[in-house]
Design an enzyme around this catalytic site. Sequence first.
Site, mmCIF file in Angstrom:
data_model
loop_
_atom_site.group_PDB
_atom_site.id
_atom_site.type_symbol
_atom_site.label_atom_id
_atom_site.label_comp_id
_atom_site.label_asym_id
_atom_site.label_seq_id
_atom_site.Cartn_x
_atom_site.Cartn_y
_atom_site.Cartn_z
ATOM 1 N N LEU A 33 19.220 106.856 -9.171
ATOM 2 C CA LEU A 33 17.254 107.069 -9.526
ATOM 3 C C LEU A 33 17.274 107.406 -10.567
ATOM 4 O O LEU A 33 16.147 108.025 -10.632
ATOM 5 C CB LEU A 33 17.195 107.893 -8.329
ATOM 6 C CG LEU A 33 17.248 106.840 -6.726
ATOM 7 C CD1 LEU A 33 16.380 107.846 -5.902
ATOM 8 C CD2 LEU A 33 16.847 105.658 -6.581
ATOM 9 N N GLY A 36 16.131 103.704 -11.821
ATOM 10 C CA GLY A 36 15.829 102.706 -10.333
ATOM 11 C C GLY A 36 15.244 103.697 -9.463
ATOM 12 O O GLY A 36 13.658 104.668 -9.577
ATOM 13 N N ASP A 50 26.660 107.827 -9.000
ATOM 14 C CA ASP A 50 26.755 107.887 -10.890
ATOM 15 C C ASP A 50 27.899 107.354 -10.770
ATOM 16 O O ASP A 50 29.273 107.524 -10.660
ATOM 17 C CB ASP A 50 26.541 109.570 -10.936
ATOM 18 C CG ASP A 50 26.847 109.690 -12.704
ATOM 19 O OD1 ASP A 50 27.254 108.362 -13.263
ATOM 20 O OD2 ASP A 50 26.634 110.660 -13.492
ATOM 21 N N TYR A 140 23.251 98.846 -27.564
ATOM 22 C CA TYR A 140 23.296 97.894 -26.469
ATOM 23 C C TYR A 140 23.894 96.802 -25.882
ATOM 24 O O TYR A 140 25.067 96.541 -25.129
ATOM 25 C CB TYR A 140 21.278 97.657 -25.791
ATOM 26 C CG TYR A 140 21.323 97.068 -24.972
ATOM 27 C CD1 TYR A 140 21.910 97.105 -23.638
ATOM 28 C CD2 TYR A 140 20.640 95.904 -24.883
ATOM 29 C CE1 TYR A 140 21.418 96.859 -22.663
ATOM 30 C CE2 TYR A 140 20.989 95.210 -23.664
ATOM 31 C CZ TYR A 140 20.897 95.409 -22.124
ATOM 32 O OH TYR A 140 21.118 94.743 -21.151
ATOM 33 N N ASN A 169 15.268 86.329 -20.977
ATOM 34 C CA ASN A 169 14.148 87.451 -20.677
ATOM 35 C C ASN A 169 14.013 87.779 -18.894
ATOM 36 O O ASN A 169 13.131 86.787 -19.061
ATOM 37 C CB ASN A 169 12.895 87.584 -21.582
ATOM 38 C CG ASN A 169 12.838 88.034 -23.148
ATOM 39 O OD1 ASN A 169 13.523 87.658 -23.590
ATOM 40 N ND2 ASN A 169 12.215 88.539 -23.103
ATOM 41 N N PHE A 207 3.540 91.798 -31.800
ATOM 42 C CA PHE A 207 4.781 92.450 -32.482
ATOM 43 C C PHE A 207 5.625 91.056 -33.504
ATOM 44 O O PHE A 207 6.305 90.847 -33.616
ATOM 45 C CB PHE A 207 6.322 93.007 -32.033
ATOM 46 C CG PHE A 207 5.381 94.105 -31.513
ATOM 47 C CD1 PHE A 207 5.328 95.475 -31.591
ATOM 48 C CD2 PHE A 207 6.652 94.512 -29.790
ATOM 49 C CE1 PHE A 207 5.175 96.493 -30.882
ATOM 50 C CE2 PHE A 207 6.485 95.610 -29.600
ATOM 51 C CZ PHE A 207 5.375 96.474 -29.424
ATOM 52 N N ARG A 281 9.345 94.106 -34.663
ATOM 53 C CA ARG A 281 9.444 95.490 -34.456
ATOM 54 C C ARG A 281 10.828 94.905 -34.526
ATOM 55 O O ARG A 281 11.665 94.318 -34.897
ATOM 56 C CB ARG A 281 9.795 95.060 -32.773
ATOM 57 C CG ARG A 281 10.760 96.573 -31.730
ATOM 58 C CD ARG A 281 10.182 95.622 -30.045
ATOM 59 N NE ARG A 281 10.520 94.950 -29.623
ATOM 60 C CZ ARG A 281 10.863 94.592 -28.501
ATOM 61 N NH1 ARG A 281 10.198 95.302 -27.574
ATOM 62 N NH2 ARG A 281 11.335 93.552 -27.833
#
Length: 330
Positions: A33, A36, A50, A140, A169, A207, A281
């Site tokens: 959470l 979420g 976790d 990432y 996306n 952007f 960006r």
Amino acid sequence: MNVLVTGGAGYIGSHTVKALVEAGHHVVVFDDLSTGHRASVAGVPFVQGDVTRREDLLDALKRYSIDAVMHFAAKSLVGESMQDPAKYYVNNVAGGVTLLEALREAGVETIIFSSTAAVYGEPESIPIPEEHPLRPTSVYGRTKLMFEQMLEDYRRVYGLRYAALRYFNAAGADPGGQIGEDHDPETHLIPIVLQAALGQREAVTIFGTDYDTPDGTCIRDYIHVTDLADAHVLALEALKAGGPGGVYNLGNGNGFSVRQVIEAAERVVGAKIPVKEGDRRAGDPAVLVASSEKARRELGWKPRFTDLDEIVRTAWQWHRSHPNGYARPS
Ligand code: UDP
């Protein structure tokens, strides 16, 4: 099947939980959470845990006699990953290996992984096929690729069965209107445009308007979250039926520019949306569009929401009825 969904209370996770339940699976959500929302998976068995804690995972895997895992729990902001890489290595890489070890100990052999188009980096060709070189340009993307590589090694040596789904996306919301996208802070284009339409933001900033695209703004492949959810269910069922698994792109194969998204939102909302033109960006490729032929062919996946206005309409329905997200529905 008894399916544990890590990160099941997040945006894509919660839509997939709904699809799994509708397909007749027994679902348990495992989520810390941190981002979420418990309300997004109301009525579904829930474990607050976790993924970096092996005991939390083992306990849930054994208690619910889990047959397969869908792994969404991860940090997912490109910009943040560049500023705070440790958070990404801890959650996405250390959390990932902890999960794989818990699966091995509990004897769970099937996993569907939430991967990303960010594993490709700057595209060499469009649409991007799965065999495209993997040169992520962000921390990432690197952490997601590392986990894909772990999956492949665990498959080869320990017989793990996996599918890694590389999303383009993700957009829109469940047409039922009860669940949708609620990030804080929000960084994604469509919710930002709709927040500007609701007067919650002064304007949406584009952007970059000097890209090598027809209208100068970036082109992306927006894929409806319900279509993504369906692909997860199909991938799970294909693995269980003895399919080979592996990596699959998930996009709708159509690119839309930032300006086209804003125009679609204006049609859906029925009003002009205030726009500002800003700088590029960092790290944004001009065009990202998927080839999802493999998912269509091998999984029998067929996106249902291919029309941009339709995608934006489902998002608008959610934002208009939940202007403050899950916190205080109107
Ligand atoms: N974008 C924009 N203004 C915003 C947010 C996003 O112009 O306030 C652009 C962004 O540069 C990209 C596209 O919209 O070209 C989609 O961005 P998003 O963050 O939604 O997804 P990403 O492509 O980064 O996964």
